[in-house]
Design a protein around this motif. Structure first.
Motif, short mmCIF file in Angstrom:
data_model
loop_
_atom_site.label_atom_id
_atom_site.label_comp_id
_atom_site.label_asym_id
_atom_site.label_seq_id
_atom_site.Cartn_x
_atom_site.Cartn_y
_atom_site.Cartn_z
N LYS A 10 0.83 -1.21 0.00
CA LYS A 10 0.00 0.00 0.00
C LYS A 10 0.87 1.26 0.00
O LYS A 10 0.58 2.24 -0.68
CB LYS A 10 -0.92 -0.02 1.22
N TYR A 11 1.97 1.21 0.75
CA TYR A 11 2.87 2.37 0.81
C TYR A 11 3.56 2.61 -0.53
O TYR A 11 3.63 3.74 -1.01
CB TYR A 11 3.91 2.16 1.91
N LEU A 12 4.07 1.54 -1.15
CA LEU A 12 4.75 1.69 -2.43
C LEU A 12 3.81 2.25 -3.50
O LEU A 12 4.23 3.02 -4.36
CB LEU A 12 5.33 0.34 -2.88
N TRP A 13 2.54 1.87 -3.43
CA TRP A 13 1.54 2.41 -4.36
C TRP A 13 1.24 3.86 -4.02
O TRP A 13 1.16 4.70 -4.91
CB TRP A 13 0.27 1.56 -4.27
N SER A 14 1.13 4.19 -2.74
CA SER A 14 0.73 5.55 -2.35
C SER A 14 1.81 6.59 -2.67
O SER A 14 1.49 7.74 -2.97
CB SER A 14 0.37 5.61 -0.87
N VAL A 15 3.09 6.19 -2.64
CA VAL A 15 4.16 7.14 -2.96
C VAL A 15 4.57 7.05 -4.43
O VAL A 15 5.61 7.57 -4.83
CB VAL A 15 5.40 6.98 -2.05
N ARG A 72 -3.08 7.43 -1.76
CA ARG A 72 -2.25 7.85 -2.89
C ARG A 72 -2.20 9.36 -2.93
O ARG A 72 -3.20 10.04 -2.73
CB ARG A 72 -2.81 7.28 -4.19
N MET A 73 -1.05 9.88 -3.24
CA MET A 73 -0.85 11.34 -3.21
C MET A 73 -0.37 11.84 -4.56
O MET A 73 0.02 11.06 -5.42
CB MET A 73 0.18 11.68 -2.14
N GLY A 74 -0.39 13.13 -4.72
CA GLY A 74 0.14 13.75 -5.93
C GLY A 74 1.65 13.60 -5.98
O GLY A 74 2.31 13.48 -4.95
N ALA A 75 2.18 13.63 -7.18
CA ALA A 75 3.62 13.43 -7.37
C ALA A 75 4.45 14.49 -6.66
O ALA A 75 5.57 14.22 -6.23
CB ALA A 75 3.95 13.39 -8.86
N LYS A 76 3.92 15.69 -6.52
CA LYS A 76 4.68 16.76 -5.87
C LYS A 76 4.83 16.54 -4.36
O LYS A 76 5.74 17.09 -3.74
CB LYS A 76 4.00 18.10 -6.12
N LEU A 77 3.97 15.72 -3.77
CA LEU A 77 4.02 15.49 -2.32
C LEU A 77 4.92 14.32 -1.93
O LEU A 77 5.26 14.17 -0.76
CB LEU A 77 2.61 15.22 -1.79
N PRO A 79 8.17 13.68 -2.20
CA PRO A 79 9.46 13.91 -1.52
C PRO A 79 9.33 14.08 -0.01
O PRO A 79 10.31 13.91 0.72
CB PRO A 79 9.99 15.19 -2.16
N ASP A 80 8.13 14.41 0.50
CA ASP A 80 7.93 14.53 1.95
C ASP A 80 7.81 13.17 2.63
O ASP A 80 7.93 13.06 3.84
CB ASP A 80 6.66 15.33 2.25
N PHE A 81 7.56 12.11 1.84
CA PHE A 81 7.31 10.80 2.40
C PHE A 81 8.40 9.77 2.10
O PHE A 81 8.54 8.79 2.82
CB PHE A 81 5.97 10.26 1.88
N ILE A 82 9.16 9.97 1.01
CA ILE A 82 10.18 8.99 0.62
C ILE A 82 11.37 9.71 0.00
O ILE A 82 11.22 10.73 -0.67
CB ILE A 82 9.59 7.94 -0.34
N LYS A 83 12.57 9.17 0.26
CA LYS A 83 13.79 9.76 -0.28
C LYS A 83 14.55 8.69 -1.05
O LYS A 83 14.76 7.59 -0.55
CB LYS A 83 14.65 10.29 0.86
#
Length: 130
Positions: A10-15, A72-77, A79-83
């Motif tokens: 779920k996380y890999l899909w959401s980011v 799931r979030m927008g592509a611009k968001l 970088p706040d969740f994954i590096k």
């Protein structure tokens, strides 16, 4: 959501690392997703601070979880969740593979034959013999 945990698929899909949650779950099932060098099932929970390795032939991408997200979030968001902490040598290897795949076929040669396609797939998956 500090301190929270969420399923890895779920996380890999959401980011936005995978297009669908089903594809993310399949990648986990096939052993392409790892945490701490160990393959994980799609039901494995992750939390902030974990490192994830994803095998995308011909390289392995490495990511650090900064925060967890279930939706799931927008592509611009993202970088706040994954590096992305992929080593530079892996990125260089990806560029070399892209250049090699473009160099083999001249423009206008048409579709690759079945043998050409198999050779390309073998090269991309890293199954070539040295």
């Amino acid at each position: 959501m500090a301190g929270a945990s969420v399923r890895i698929d779920k996380y890999l899909w959401s980011v936005r690392l995978f297009k669908t949650r089903t594809i993310a779950a399949e990648a986990c099932k096939k052993g392409k997703v790892m945490m701490n060098g160990i393959s994980v099932k799609s039901s494995r929970t992750i939390k902030a601070g974990d490192e994830i390795d994803i095998r995308i032939p011909p390289i392995t991408r490495r990511f650090k979880v900064l925060d967890v997200a279930e939706k799931r979030m927008g592509a611009k968001l993202t970088p706040d969740f994954i590096k992305d902490i992929t080593p530079p040598d892996q990125i260089e290897m990806l560029e070399l593979a892209r250049l090699a795949s473009n160099a083999n076929r001249d423009r206008g040669m048409g579709r690759p034959t079945k043998k050409d396609r198999r050779d390309l797939e073998k090269l991309q998956e890293g199954d070539w013999d040295l």
